[in-house]
Design a protein around this motif. Structure first.
Motif, PDB file in Angstrom:
ATOM      1  N   SER A  78       9.383   7.660 -21.372  1.00 56.22           N
ATOM      2  CA  SER A  78       8.595   8.765 -20.848  1.00 56.22           C
ATOM      3  C   SER A  78       9.124   9.189 -19.500  1.00 56.22           C
ATOM      4  O   SER A  78       9.678   8.408 -18.761  1.00 56.22           O
ATOM      5  N   GLY A  79       8.928  10.471 -19.181  1.00 55.73           N
ATOM      6  CA  GLY A  79       9.364  10.976 -17.888  1.00 55.73           C
ATOM      7  C   GLY A  79       9.191  12.472 -17.841  1.00 55.73           C
ATOM      8  O   GLY A  79       9.672  13.172 -18.710  1.00 55.73           O
ATOM      9  N   ASP A  80       8.549  12.996 -16.812  1.00 58.05           N
ATOM     10  CA  ASP A  80       8.267  14.417 -16.717  1.00 58.05           C
ATOM     11  C   ASP A  80       8.895  15.037 -15.471  1.00 58.05           C
ATOM     12  O   ASP A  80       8.420  16.020 -14.941  1.00 58.05           O
ATOM     13  N   ARG A  81       9.995  14.435 -15.007  1.00 63.36           N
ATOM     14  CA  ARG A  81      10.622  14.953 -13.796  1.00 63.36           C
ATOM     15  C   ARG A  81      11.114  16.375 -14.029  1.00 63.36           C
ATOM     16  O   ARG A  81      11.699  16.685 -15.051  1.00 63.36           O
ATOM     17  N   ASP A  82      10.890  17.268 -13.054  1.00 67.43           N
ATOM     18  CA  ASP A  82      11.295  18.659 -13.204  1.00 67.43           C
ATOM     19  C   ASP A  82      12.802  18.768 -13.313  1.00 67.43           C
ATOM     20  O   ASP A  82      13.549  18.023 -12.690  1.00 67.43           O
ATOM     21  N   SER A  83      13.264  19.724 -14.119  1.00 67.56           N
ATOM     22  CA  SER A  83      14.693  19.931 -14.306  1.00 67.56           C
ATOM     23  C   SER A  83      15.283  20.729 -13.161  1.00 67.56           C
ATOM     24  O   SER A  83      14.868  21.852 -12.898  1.00 67.56           O
ATOM     25  N   ALA A  84      16.284  20.137 -12.503  1.00 70.70           N
ATOM     26  CA  ALA A  84      16.961  20.878 -11.441  1.00 70.70           C
ATOM     27  C   ALA A  84      17.752  22.038 -12.015  1.00 70.70           C
ATOM     28  O   ALA A  84      18.073  22.989 -11.309  1.00 70.70           O
ATOM     29  N   ALA A  85      18.097  21.928 -13.322  1.00 71.29           N
ATOM     30  CA  ALA A  85      18.855  23.007 -13.947  1.00 71.29           C
ATOM     31  C   ALA A  85      18.059  24.302 -13.964  1.00 71.29           C
ATOM     32  O   ALA A  85      18.622  25.390 -14.084  1.00 71.29           O
ATOM     33  N   ASP A  86      16.730  24.218 -13.830  1.00 70.46           N
ATOM     34  CA  ASP A  86      15.903  25.419 -13.796  1.00 70.46           C
ATOM     35  C   ASP A  86      15.916  26.068 -12.417  1.00 70.46           C
ATOM     36  O   ASP A  86      15.478  27.199 -12.257  1.00 70.46           O
ATOM     37  N   ASN A  87      16.400  25.348 -11.412  1.00 74.76           N
ATOM     38  CA  ASN A  87      16.312  25.834 -10.038  1.00 74.76           C
ATOM     39  C   ASN A  87      17.635  25.693  -9.288  1.00 74.76           C
ATOM     40  O   ASN A  87      17.647  25.437  -8.096  1.00 74.76           O
ATOM     41  N   GLY A  88      18.748  25.825  -9.975  1.00 70.60           N
ATOM     42  CA  GLY A  88      20.026  25.718  -9.300  1.00 70.60           C
ATOM     43  C   GLY A  88      20.920  24.711  -9.978  1.00 70.60           C
ATOM     44  O   GLY A  88      20.963  24.622 -11.195  1.00 70.60           O
ATOM     45  N   ASP A  89      21.638  23.923  -9.182  1.00 73.54           N
ATOM     46  CA  ASP A  89      22.607  22.982  -9.710  1.00 73.54           C
ATOM     47  C   ASP A  89      21.956  21.925 -10.588  1.00 73.54           C
ATOM     48  O   ASP A  89      20.860  21.448 -10.301  1.00 73.54           O
ATOM     49  N   LEU A  90      22.669  21.538 -11.625  1.00 71.20           N
ATOM     50  CA  LEU A  90      22.340  20.314 -12.352  1.00 71.20           C
ATOM     51  C   LEU A  90      23.202  19.223 -11.730  1.00 71.20           C
ATOM     52  O   LEU A  90      24.420  19.347 -11.662  1.00 71.20           O
ATOM     53  N   ARG A  91      22.574  18.171 -11.261  1.00 70.20           N
ATOM     54  CA  ARG A  91      23.265  17.161 -10.467  1.00 70.20           C
ATOM     55  C   ARG A  91      23.584  15.924 -11.299  1.00 70.20           C
ATOM     56  O   ARG A  91      22.685  15.301 -11.866  1.00 70.20           O
ATOM     57  N   ILE A  92      24.869  15.572 -11.335  1.00 70.36           N
ATOM     58  CA  ILE A  92      25.341  14.354 -11.989  1.00 70.36           C
ATOM     59  C   ILE A  92      25.756  13.371 -10.909  1.00 70.36           C
ATOM     60  O   ILE A  92      26.476  13.737  -9.972  1.00 70.36           O
ATOM     61  N   VAL A  93      25.303  12.127 -11.018  1.00 69.59           N
ATOM     62  CA  VAL A  93      25.752  11.060 -10.121  1.00 69.59           C
ATOM     63  C   VAL A  93      26.377   9.963 -10.972  1.00 69.59           C
ATOM     64  O   VAL A  93      25.773   9.489 -11.934  1.00 69.59           O
ATOM     65  N   ALA A  94      27.599   9.563 -10.612  1.00 70.71           N
ATOM     66  CA  ALA A  94      28.345   8.539 -11.329  1.00 70.71           C
ATOM     67  C   ALA A  94      28.395   7.256 -10.519  1.00 70.71           C
ATOM     68  O   ALA A  94      28.365   7.283  -9.284  1.00 70.71           O
ATOM     69  N   SER A  95      28.513   6.133 -11.207  1.00 73.73           N
ATOM     70  CA  SER A  95      28.570   4.851 -10.516  1.00 73.73           C
ATOM     71  C   SER A  95      29.894   4.661  -9.790  1.00 73.73           C
ATOM     72  O   SER A  95      29.918   4.310  -8.610  1.00 73.73           O
ATOM     73  N   THR A  96      31.009   4.887 -10.482  1.00 75.44           N
ATOM     74  CA  THR A  96      32.332   4.660  -9.899  1.00 75.44           C
ATOM     75  C   THR A  96      33.209   5.884 -10.084  1.00 75.44           C
ATOM     76  O   THR A  96      32.881   6.812 -10.830  1.00 75.44           O
ATOM     77  N   ALA A  97      34.354   5.858  -9.420  1.00 78.25           N
ATOM     78  CA  ALA A  97      35.284   6.985  -9.479  1.00 78.25           C
ATOM     79  C   ALA A  97      35.800   7.223 -10.887  1.00 78.25           C
ATOM     80  O   ALA A  97      36.172   8.349 -11.231  1.00 78.25           O
ATOM     81  N   VAL A  98      35.867   6.177 -11.715  1.00 75.57           N
ATOM     82  CA  VAL A  98      36.303   6.363 -13.100  1.00 75.57           C
ATOM     83  C   VAL A  98      35.391   7.345 -13.813  1.00 75.57           C
ATOM     84  O   VAL A  98      35.813   8.374 -14.348  1.00 75.57           O
TER      85      VAL A  98
END
Length: 329
Positions: A28-48
């Motif tokens: 479950s999760g109802d966090r608002d989508s940033a894609a509706d308000n600008g950038d969609l943000r991806i965060v990666a663990s490592t440079a790979v």
């Protein structure tokens, strides 16, 4: 059109004849989508994984995608060991602000997935598992992987399993396509680059290699370069412990008697055992034959995944006397 955020999913990429399953259970999760308000943000663990994600996004933009995506990476250099890393407060804030978190899985970077927001999409190359006890779950590569190397443990360094990399890139593309259908649903650029690398690996001549760390083990699967690392030594390094004196001696003997013609090490996690094997390789003259290869767990600062992968393959070509070398790129 951009669709509402999908609930949290985890991608389990499978090898062999098993088809990657994308219908995954949701939390479950109802966090608002940033894609509706600008950038969609991806965060990666490592440079790979950040580099691969960035290539998926850049290739899609070149193909006409209008989805606005940013990619950020927590560990972007070689200073930290991802196995032992503990996320800082700044890292956690960055991760929790992400719409999509991407990483390795297999217990390698739980500090990323554990801190993802409830509504975030989680995409990992291998299953998210608890901790670093690699003996608790089955080998993601199936029976063939275990037979090739004689080790039953799971190798968490899955970025050198090129099939898993492909599945990861495609899953990311498919998710982003579900957010905005202008985004291609396949990572064709990644597929083409992986195909070139696979062609080079198939041309490697026969050789025997000892690995001080299992980082590059999956890259040798399907090649004529055999991983002859003694099972006891490999088991210890996969469990992140120091091999016994007997295991070190067995590995060193393979170098001194000429059975192993290549040594693959990892300066990022140099141990007393690795130092002994490196000294044995130097005494045998393998360094003068360019047959001692260093493969760090993460690319150098500013180095892309495919540069890092290509350099590793080039080192294998030079170490084994391949006549193709960089011309095969």
């Amino acid at each position: 059109m951009r669709s509402p955020r999908h609930p949290r999913r985890t991608a389990a990429a499978l090898t062999g004849a098993v088809v990657l399953t994308l219908g995954l259970t949701a939390c479950s999760g109802d966090r608002d989508s940033a894609a509706d308000n600008g950038d969609l943000r991806i965060v990666a663990s490592t440079a790979v994984w950040g580099s691969i994600a960035r290539q998926v996004v850049d290739d899609a933009k070149d193909d006409g995608s209008t989805l606005d995506v940013t990619v950020d990476t927590v560990l972007s250099g070689t200073d930290d060991d991802p196995h032992e890393y503990e996320a800082t407060a700044r890292d956690i804030a960055k991760i929790r602000d992400a719409d999509v978190v991407v990483g390795n899985g297999a217990g390698y970077d739980n500090w990323l997935t554990d801190n993802a927001a409830d509504g975030a999409e989680i995409i990992t190359a291998d299953q998210v598992t608890a901790g670093h006890d690699h003996g608790d779950h089955g080998d993601h590569g199936g029976d063939d992987h275990g037979d090739d190397h004689g080790h039953a443990e799971t190798n968490p360094h899955v970025w050198f399993n090129l099939m898993l990399v492909q599945h990861f890139a495609d899953h990311l593309a498919q998710y982003l396509h579900s957010v905005d259908d202008s985004f291609p649903d396949r990572a064709t650029g990644v597929s083409e680059d992986l195909g070139k690398v696979t062609d080079r690996l198939k041309k490697l001549p026969e050789a025997n290699a000892v690995l001080t760390e299992p980082v590059a083990a999956d890259l040798l699967d399907g090649t004529k370069v055999r991983d002859v690392t003694p099972a006891g030594y490999a088991h210890a390094t996969l469990a992140e412990s120091e091999p016994s004196a007997a295991d070190i001696s067995a590995a060193r003997d393979l170098i001194t008697d000429g059975t192993a013609t290549v040594l693959i090490t990892n300066a990022q996690a140099q141990s007393p055992a690795a130092s002994q094997l490196s000294q044995a390789a130097e005494d045998k003259g393998l360094d003068k034959k360019h047959a001692v290869i260093n493969v760090n767990e993460t690319p150098d600062n500013g180095q892309s995944y495919f540069d890092y992968l290509g350099n590793t393959v080039s080192a294998l070509e030079k170490a084994t006397g391949s006549t193709d070398g960089d011309a095969a790129k």
